[in-house]
Design an enzyme around this catalytic site. Structure first.
Site, PDB file in Angstrom:
ATOM      1  CE  LYS A  44      -3.411  -1.032  -0.605  1.00 29.54           C
ATOM      2  NZ  LYS A  44      -3.814  -1.773  -1.838  1.00 29.54           N
ATOM      3  CG  HIS A  99       4.400  -6.180  -1.093  1.00 31.73           C
ATOM      4  ND1 HIS A  99       4.590  -4.908  -1.567  1.00 31.73           N
ATOM      5  CD2 HIS A  99       3.176  -6.558  -1.525  1.00 31.73           C
ATOM      6  CE1 HIS A  99       3.512  -4.548  -2.279  1.00 31.73           C
ATOM      7  NE2 HIS A  99       2.657  -5.528  -2.270  1.00 31.73           N
ATOM      8  CB  SER A 129      -4.033   2.502   1.866  1.00 29.64           C
ATOM      9  OG  SER A 129      -4.103   1.911   0.598  1.00 29.64           O
TER      10      SER A 129
END
Ligand code: PPS
Length: 285
Positions: A44, A99, A129
């Site tokens: 995010k 990530h 988010s």
């Protein structure tokens, strides 16, 4: 411990599309090549925005590629089952995103000359988010309320672990030649300047009209309408409620969601966990 995740080395991954064996192979066996480019983010942080910009830089602003090929095929997600199998078989320069926290990333990075861009965003906005994004999917344990997700986030009991540890880990690479650190907040404030910075890092030169095209086709509104980018084509069999990637695309939305007590609690944890970085390291602070 929560059971709605795939766990690997104490870090939570979505229950669908991730396997311990693959995560282990990614860390221990995946070989990065000099010509590879890696987009690194905590979820995010603006991963797909940066990916879209890089794809458009590669085509000198021509939108054909970003409008005809799904973003997850243009920039495979390394640690997923699908992304890993695609990347190990891919010839030539590879563009990928990840990530992963630094300690779970392929060890080969540290002896390779591949380039990596680490994009950082205010964790308060990441929290909000993520809450609106993941909560509606079947990929994570549903937090039921922002307050619950807030507690999980501060403890690092969320996908990909603690934001604080992720950023601390990757920022230790910030002096490396082939490592560029970017901030979502700077991208918002000066998108053109950031695109130029990325071009310099990649050794690419764009004409002014090409730069304008990159800017245009990576804008929030154009990306929101692009079905190859906005996640709208992800099948309902995979995510029954669908996924809304392009939610607001703003900075400071956390102020619309945190209570005063939450804002104070977050500040305290941030200061404790991020102590020792030079002033100005985090543009929103
Ligand atoms: S993911 O699911 O982790 O890969 O999500 P990621 O792409 O990292 O982050 C999603 C947020 O990035 C915002 N976004 C943008 N902001 C500004 N401009 C553009 N072009 C853009 N594209 C994506 C997106 O709206 C998500 O933030 P929120 O705050 O939820 O709107």
């Amino acid at each position: 411990m929560m059971s709605d995740y795939t766990w690997f080395e104490g870090i939570a991954f979505p229950a669908i599309g991730f396997q311990k064996e693959i995560l282990k192979d990614v860390r221990d066996k995946f070989v990065l090549k000099e010509e590879d480019l890696i987009i690194l983010t905590y979820p995010k942080s603006g991963t797909n925005w940066l990916a879209e910009i890089i794809c458009l830089i590669q085509t000198k602003g021509d939108p054909k590629w970003v409008q005809s090929v799904p973003i997850w095929e243009r920039t495979p997600w390394l640690e997923t089952d699908i992304g890993y199998s695609e990347l190990i078989n891919k010839e030539g320069p590879r563009l990928m995103n990840s990530h992963l926290p630094m300690h779970l990333f392929p060890k080969s990075l540290f002896s390779s000359k591949s380039k990596a861009i680490y994009l950082i965003r205010n964790p308060r906005d990441i929290l909000v988010s993520g809450y609106f994004f993941w909560g509606k999917t079947n990929l994570v344990k549903n937090p039921e309320s922002l307050g619950t997700y807030f507690e999980w986030f501060l403890k690092g009991n969320v996908l990909f672990g603690s934001w604080f540890e992720h950023v601390r880990g990757w920022l230790s690479m910030r002096e490396w030649d082939n490592f560029l650190v970017l901030y979502y907040e700077d991208m918002k404030k000066d998108t053109k300047g950031t695109i130029k910075k990325i071009c310099d890092f990649l050794g690419k030169k764009l004409e002014p009209d090409e730069l304008d095209l990159v800017l245009k086709y990576s804008s929030f509104h154009v990306m929101k309408e692009n079905n190859m980018t906005n996640f709208s084509i992800i099948g309902k069999d995979v995510i029954p409620n669908g996924m809304n990637l392009m939610r607001k695309g703003t900075t400071g939305d956390w102020k619309n969601h945190f209570t005063v007590a939450q804002a104070e609690a977050f500040d305290k944890v941030f200061q404790e966990k991020m102590a020792g970085f030079p002033p100005g390291m985090f543009p929103w602070e």
